[in-house]
Design an enzyme around this catalytic site. Sequence first.
Site, PDB file in Angstrom:
ATOM      1  N   LEU A 118       0.873   6.945   0.446  1.00  0.00           N
ATOM      2  CA  LEU A 118       0.120   5.753   0.853  1.00  0.00           C
ATOM      3  C   LEU A 118      -1.246   5.697   0.181  1.00  0.00           C
ATOM      4  O   LEU A 118      -1.853   6.731  -0.105  1.00  0.00           O
ATOM      5  CB  LEU A 118      -0.095   5.744   2.377  1.00  0.00           C
ATOM      6  CG  LEU A 118       0.976   5.055   3.219  1.00  0.00           C
ATOM      7  CD1 LEU A 118       2.264   5.832   3.196  1.00  0.00           C
ATOM      8  CD2 LEU A 118       0.484   4.875   4.636  1.00  0.00           C
ATOM      9  N   CYS A 119      -1.702   4.481  -0.017  1.00  0.00           N
ATOM     10  CA  CYS A 119      -3.080   4.236  -0.430  1.00  0.00           C
ATOM     11  C   CYS A 119      -3.819   3.770   0.823  1.00  0.00           C
ATOM     12  O   CYS A 119      -3.781   2.591   1.178  1.00  0.00           O
ATOM     13  CB  CYS A 119      -3.132   3.169  -1.523  1.00  0.00           C
ATOM     14  SG  CYS A 119      -4.814   2.784  -2.077  1.00  0.00           S
ATOM     15  N   ILE A 120      -4.479   4.722   1.488  1.00  0.00           N
ATOM     16  CA  ILE A 120      -5.154   4.427   2.744  1.00  0.00           C
ATOM     17  C   ILE A 120      -6.405   5.299   2.845  1.00  0.00           C
ATOM     18  O   ILE A 120      -6.362   6.502   2.556  1.00  0.00           O
ATOM     19  CB  ILE A 120      -4.204   4.642   3.947  1.00  0.00           C
ATOM     20  CG1 ILE A 120      -4.866   4.203   5.248  1.00  0.00           C
ATOM     21  CG2 ILE A 120      -3.708   6.063   4.001  1.00  0.00           C
ATOM     22  CD1 ILE A 120      -3.900   4.218   6.433  1.00  0.00           C
TER      23      ILE A 120
ATOM     24  N   ASN B  67       0.800  -1.232   0.000  1.00  0.00           N
ATOM     25  CA  ASN B  67       0.000   0.000   0.000  1.00  0.00           C
ATOM     26  C   ASN B  67       0.826   1.272   0.000  1.00  0.00           C
ATOM     27  O   ASN B  67       0.311   2.350   0.315  1.00  0.00           O
ATOM     28  CB  ASN B  67      -0.942  -0.001   1.212  1.00  0.00           C
ATOM     29  CG  ASN B  67      -1.816  -1.236   1.266  1.00  0.00           C
ATOM     30  OD1 ASN B  67      -1.717  -2.039   2.199  1.00  0.00           O
ATOM     31  ND2 ASN B  67      -2.655  -1.428   0.259  1.00  0.00           N
TER      32      ASN B  67
END
Length: 238
Positions: A94-96, A87
Amino acid sequence: MSYRTTASGATTRLMSEMKALRKEKWIHFEDDDSGTLNILKWRFGLMVINSDSAFNGGYFRAEMVFSDEYPYQPPKFRFLIPITHPNIYPDGQLCISILHTPGEDLMSGEQASERWSPLQGAESVLRSVLLLLDDPEINSPANVDAGVLYRDHREDYNKKARETVERSKRDIPPDFEMPVSFEEKPPPKAENDDDFWAESDEEFDFGGSDTGDDDEMQDFEDEEEGSEDDDDDSNSKQ
């Protein structure tokens, strides 16, 4: 310490949040070493102290950038060290969900409760990042190769994580002592505790006497019997 700030509500809130975070052991702000800070742009080290984590012992430099619209808009976050993780993008972002703008997203299927809201804060983001390090979301990876490595070749993934940890330790400030535990140390043992609790043949005397109590009880019973005899004599004379 000097601050370069903007005249906005974001400044007041961020200074309050930073003050609280400075008490935490798992984050170290770089301004502690340089003496200056832009309140809208934080740089710090995030520490992982968890023996069950593949990233245990890591000191990961990172950056958070806030806008004047904070907390109504989320901050931006990125690591300043390359990390092989499902992620984390190559540029450290970040992919969050918590960093996504407020509201429900029909395209991604994210609920509004999963995304940013003004009720969230910088600490919420940072704790979510630390959790994500140990529990990747591989169904929608930012780094597909890392996602495959984590899913199919976990030992190789863990090896890369350990290599990243060793590389991250180069960024630990010279005068900073890396914590080995986030648990508080137990308070020092009070002196003479053992003497206080030691067994003794002597009994505590709180000012009373069992013998005196028995004598008083006997006197009371004698008085009761005498009273009953007087009543009987009085009744017989009537």
